[in-house]
Design a protein around this motif. Sequence first.
Motif, PDB file in Angstrom:
ATOM      1  N   VAL A  48     -12.371  51.097 -79.055  1.00  0.00           N
ATOM      2  CA  VAL A  48     -13.444  50.340 -79.684  1.00  0.00           C
ATOM      3  C   VAL A  48     -13.828  50.903 -81.057  1.00  0.00           C
ATOM      4  O   VAL A  48     -14.452  50.223 -81.851  1.00  0.00           O
ATOM      5  N   ALA A  50     -16.024  53.180 -81.876  1.00  0.00           N
ATOM      6  CA  ALA A  50     -17.477  53.119 -82.014  1.00  0.00           C
ATOM      7  C   ALA A  50     -18.135  54.463 -82.308  1.00  0.00           C
ATOM      8  O   ALA A  50     -19.190  54.504 -82.911  1.00  0.00           O
ATOM      9  N   PHE A  96     -26.363  61.379 -82.220  1.00  0.00           N
ATOM     10  CA  PHE A  96     -26.197  61.143 -80.784  1.00  0.00           C
ATOM     11  C   PHE A  96     -27.258  61.902 -79.988  1.00  0.00           C
ATOM     12  O   PHE A  96     -27.929  61.351 -79.126  1.00  0.00           O
ATOM     13  N   PHE A  97     -27.404  63.182 -80.320  1.00  0.00           N
ATOM     14  CA  PHE A  97     -28.342  64.008 -79.553  1.00  0.00           C
ATOM     15  C   PHE A  97     -29.780  63.536 -79.728  1.00  0.00           C
ATOM     16  O   PHE A  97     -30.561  63.524 -78.782  1.00  0.00           O
ATOM     17  N   GLU A  99     -30.952  60.546 -80.510  1.00  0.00           N
ATOM     18  CA  GLU A  99     -31.387  59.180 -80.194  1.00  0.00           C
ATOM     19  C   GLU A  99     -31.872  59.032 -78.745  1.00  0.00           C
ATOM     20  O   GLU A  99     -32.660  58.154 -78.462  1.00  0.00           O
ATOM     21  N   VAL A 153     -24.525  57.545 -74.101  1.00  0.00           N
ATOM     22  CA  VAL A 153     -24.185  57.535 -75.517  1.00  0.00           C
ATOM     23  C   VAL A 153     -23.607  56.177 -75.935  1.00  0.00           C
ATOM     24  O   VAL A 153     -23.124  56.023 -77.045  1.00  0.00           O
ATOM     25  N   LEU A 154     -23.648  55.197 -75.048  1.00  0.00           N
ATOM     26  CA  LEU A 154     -23.175  53.833 -75.319  1.00  0.00           C
ATOM     27  C   LEU A 154     -21.712  53.794 -75.779  1.00  0.00           C
ATOM     28  O   LEU A 154     -21.339  53.012 -76.629  1.00  0.00           O
ATOM     29  N   VAL A 173     -23.096  45.247 -71.681  1.00  0.00           N
ATOM     30  CA  VAL A 173     -24.088  45.800 -72.596  1.00  0.00           C
ATOM     31  C   VAL A 173     -25.127  44.727 -72.888  1.00  0.00           C
ATOM     32  O   VAL A 173     -24.778  43.570 -73.099  1.00  0.00           O
ATOM     33  N   MET A 174     -26.394  45.103 -72.872  1.00  0.00           N
ATOM     34  CA  MET A 174     -27.447  44.161 -73.268  1.00  0.00           C
ATOM     35  C   MET A 174     -28.260  44.748 -74.423  1.00  0.00           C
ATOM     36  O   MET A 174     -28.196  45.934 -74.699  1.00  0.00           O
ATOM     37  N   GLY A 175     -28.998  43.875 -75.075  1.00  0.00           N
ATOM     38  CA  GLY A 175     -29.852  44.319 -76.174  1.00  0.00           C
ATOM     39  C   GLY A 175     -29.035  44.680 -77.384  1.00  0.00           C
ATOM     40  O   GLY A 175     -27.806  44.621 -77.374  1.00  0.00           O
ATOM     41  N   ARG A 176     -29.732  45.032 -78.468  1.00  0.00           N
ATOM     42  CA  ARG A 176     -28.974  45.451 -79.637  1.00  0.00           C
ATOM     43  C   ARG A 176     -29.660  46.629 -80.307  1.00  0.00           C
ATOM     44  O   ARG A 176     -30.796  46.962 -79.999  1.00  0.00           O
ATOM     45  N   GLY A 177     -28.906  47.248 -81.224  1.00  0.00           N
ATOM     46  CA  GLY A 177     -29.419  48.410 -81.928  1.00  0.00           C
ATOM     47  C   GLY A 177     -29.767  49.514 -80.950  1.00  0.00           C
ATOM     48  O   GLY A 177     -29.106  49.696 -79.925  1.00  0.00           O
ATOM     49  N   ALA A 178     -30.832  50.228 -81.259  1.00  0.00           N
ATOM     50  CA  ALA A 178     -31.233  51.351 -80.418  1.00  0.00           C
ATOM     51  C   ALA A 178     -31.688  50.890 -79.037  1.00  0.00           C
ATOM     52  O   ALA A 178     -31.785  51.696 -78.110  1.00  0.00           O
ATOM     53  N   SER A 180     -30.010  48.964 -77.093  1.00  0.00           N
ATOM     54  CA  SER A 180     -28.857  48.615 -76.257  1.00  0.00           C
ATOM     55  C   SER A 180     -28.867  49.424 -74.967  1.00  0.00           C
ATOM     56  O   SER A 180     -29.216  50.603 -74.965  1.00  0.00           O
TER      57      SER A 180
ATOM     58  N   ARG B 298     -20.003  39.026 -76.710  1.00  0.00           N
ATOM     59  CA  ARG B 298     -21.101  39.679 -77.404  1.00  0.00           C
ATOM     60  C   ARG B 298     -20.744  39.780 -78.888  1.00  0.00           C
ATOM     61  O   ARG B 298     -19.639  40.194 -79.234  1.00  0.00           O
ATOM     62  N   SER B 454     -29.124  45.898 -86.245  1.00  0.00           N
ATOM     63  CA  SER B 454     -27.931  46.661 -85.880  1.00  0.00           C
ATOM     64  C   SER B 454     -27.483  46.229 -84.486  1.00  0.00           C
ATOM     65  O   SER B 454     -28.302  46.038 -83.591  1.00  0.00           O
ATOM     66  N   CYS B 455     -26.171  46.059 -84.301  1.00  0.00           N
ATOM     67  CA  CYS B 455     -25.718  45.576 -82.999  1.00  0.00           C
ATOM     68  C   CYS B 455     -25.735  46.695 -81.969  1.00  0.00           C
ATOM     69  O   CYS B 455     -25.741  46.440 -80.770  1.00  0.00           O
ATOM     70  N   GLY B 456     -25.699  47.956 -82.422  1.00  0.00           N
ATOM     71  CA  GLY B 456     -25.758  49.066 -81.492  1.00  0.00           C
ATOM     72  C   GLY B 456     -24.401  49.596 -81.070  1.00  0.00           C
ATOM     73  O   GLY B 456     -24.319  50.474 -80.219  1.00  0.00           O
ATOM     74  N   LYS B 457     -23.340  49.078 -81.682  1.00  0.00           N
ATOM     75  CA  LYS B 457     -22.022  49.533 -81.247  1.00  0.00           C
ATOM     76  C   LYS B 457     -21.699  50.931 -81.775  1.00  0.00           C
ATOM     77  O   LYS B 457     -21.304  51.801 -81.005  1.00  0.00           O
ATOM     78  N   CYS B 458     -21.838  51.153 -83.079  1.00  0.00           N
ATOM     79  CA  CYS B 458     -21.484  52.474 -83.609  1.00  0.00           C
ATOM     80  C   CYS B 458     -22.747  53.282 -83.890  1.00  0.00           C
ATOM     81  O   CYS B 458     -23.772  52.734 -84.281  1.00  0.00           O
ATOM     82  N   ARG B 462     -26.615  52.496 -85.525  1.00  0.00           N
ATOM     83  CA  ARG B 462     -27.602  52.339 -84.446  1.00  0.00           C
ATOM     84  C   ARG B 462     -28.704  53.399 -84.542  1.00  0.00           C
ATOM     85  O   ARG B 462     -29.892  53.074 -84.501  1.00  0.00           O
TER      86      ARG B 462
END
Lengths: 240, 557
Positions: A48, A50, A96-97, A99, A153-154, A173-178, A180, B298, B454-458, B462
């Motif tokens: 992915v 990501a 990552f840590f 968020e 960590v999505l 996955v649901m929601g978006r941004g932070a 999610s 999505r 932001s979609c939250g993927k990367c 995010r």
Amino acid sequence: MSAEANIRTLTIDEVDVSARADQTILEAAREHNIEIPTLCHLEGLSEVGACRLCLVQVKGARRLLPACVTRVEEGMEVTTHSPRIDRYRTMVLELFFAERNHVCSVCVANGNCELQTLALRLGMTHVEMPYQYPQLPVDASHPRFTVDHNRCVLCTRCVRVCGEIEGANTWGVMGRGAQSLVITDLKEPWGESETCTSCGKCVQVCPTGALFEKSRAGMRAQKHPEFLPYLRIMREGEQQ
Amino acid sequence: MNAEELQQLAAEARDERPQFDYEVNVCMGTGCLSQHSDRVKNALEKEAEISGRKCHVRRTGCMGLCAAGPMVLVEPAETRYGHVHEGDAQEIVASLGGDPVARLDPQLRGYFEGQKHVVLENSGHIDPEKIEEYIARDGYEALVKAVTEMSPGQVIEQIMKSGLRGRGGGGYPTGLKWDTVAKVKGAQKYVICNGDEGDPGAFMDRSVLESDPQRVIEGMAIAAYAIGAAKGYIYVRAEYPLAVQRLTVALQQARRRGLLGSGICETTFNFDIDIRLGAGAFVCGEETALIASIEGKRGTPRPRPPYPAVSGLWGAPTLINNVETFANVAPILRHGGEWFSSMGTARSKGTKVFALTGKIQRTGLVEVPMGMTLRQIIFGIGGGVPDGRKFKAVQTGGPSGGCLPEEHLDLSISYDALISAGSMMGSGGMIVMDDTSCMVSVARFFMEFCMTESCGKCVPCRAGTVQMYELLTRITKGVATHRDLDRLTDLCEVVGATSLCGLGQTAPNPVLSTLRYFRHEYLAHIDEKRCPAGVCEIGTGHPADSAEVTVAGEVHV
């Protein structure tokens, strides 16, 4: 096409390497024992791109490229480590840590966590960014497993393994941004999911303590994602 | 339909016009409709009937000057009226043939002089729900010519010659993109029109779709012929209900006239278009996310390559262009590529539609040749900043763009000039700010937008946008330190360099451009605890104000 035409030669960190044309920079590097950090990548699952930890510099490219999805090309000159790249990786790890609530000392995966291992390996000794301390739920409704979103960590490994290997498509996955979140079915409690086969593959591939087996912590919570390439090969063999 | 039938239809539609001595066009775009232009139209129709004059009252799309809505245009005198109410109908009808109603003529000409309408050539002149009116103004001539007289290669050659570049923001050469998709082998190919316009303050695509939907359909059909596609999708935001309705009508009419469907112009060329509605995600304007959304997945971007030209919708080669890009195609084929490339600058050809908003006298849509200066647009056409205030900055390019200060007002507009100044063309939003705008707050507004979209993927996008937003909030609260400013700069660099898609890669731009041109405002907030524009509510220095935000401590793991 002849076999030779399918081989590309390139340099990674000034080491001459050869790779099949369908291989990625990451695969070529790992075959030659050149380490590139990764988090969302897992052998046996689709890519992915990501986590952005495997970004490398390719000479002539305008931007840094993710090694996990970039195919090798003839004459490519790849740099996997530089002060700039290393600084970016450390900051991405800090993001990552900060968020979610990654507190290693009280985590079931302490000692078996890929995020923790990466922090140690990349020399991230502390997090300078303010922790966000989000209030996230823990779902322990499944008889054997628990999902703790505070440690997620999505990376979507659970989503991919469930869809691609188990074929159950329980995770999404649901929601978006932070906001999610990984969810089971249409956000039903995991224990009430009608699609979950309780195979536990998601738990084995989860890089952190977000998905864990109940009553197993520390050394007993070691994960075994190495079964994936084997499973994949066996499945592909059956289909042929 | 073949060429003769099209000409006959065009002639018939044109013949209808002499039956009327006067035409009164009423804008029924979203802006004017919100000011009840439908009532104005009804009143005008009634008055025209009562007066017994040969007067045709027509519903049209956007006339451009949204600030003066509802707008009415009287032909052939070319008199424009603004702020028209139902009660003015009688006077307008009575004045036909004589002097214009002085009371209603608020000197609108300055807005329209200096503009060059290519994309908007029919907007405000035709009924968007009547294909005949589009055809009467040379509509579909280009498609019929392309399909019956030209090879796909010749069509692409004209687009290449024109120098047209993508109007969605990136500015990728359109001809090159078409050529790539045409060359990729594939049994099934797709054409997608990106109408997921989401930049704050931008409404160019909406206006084009509402005012002249057939133009976009014709452009898509020509593209499909050039690349060898049989199926197209228009991806429109669900927040544009009027555009969706007019597109639906336009598609039906084009099908009925045989301009879409199978065997177009009695050739073997088949092409049809479906509408797909966006569910309100800004990121779906990114091409790979848009494709995922059409596929029912999505709406998140994926790494490129492979580009959609090679592997797009359902893995098939896909051409994806913006609404305005497709709207330019038919005129290019009608007049030739050289005609188009004669307008504009060396590397940015043709015209560009901008949505002028913010602190400006005349809010609305303008279409100008590339190379015009920001000053000409803002002060010439737009009439400058109202209420005697001072111009401070203009924001172009939406959340991916930047703010340009007064010293850049004489910048000639082109893709490259805007990028070197630290902003970008974007889709064409242009937000003017005066001295009551705080640039830190502006940067914070756009960062909030990127954070929530932001979609939250990367992770850089995010989590990085969240961190940057918090740092900007600290600055606007007057509790930030120089270390915070350094951290903000570092984050801008990391998020820009490591994010997966354009949304994250360009999210730092509003911060970077304001830091470049308005650093003193940041420093005033930090050092003097003062907001120069008086916008930010900076704490009174009370310890309680700063206590909660100063503990950006280091957490050991």
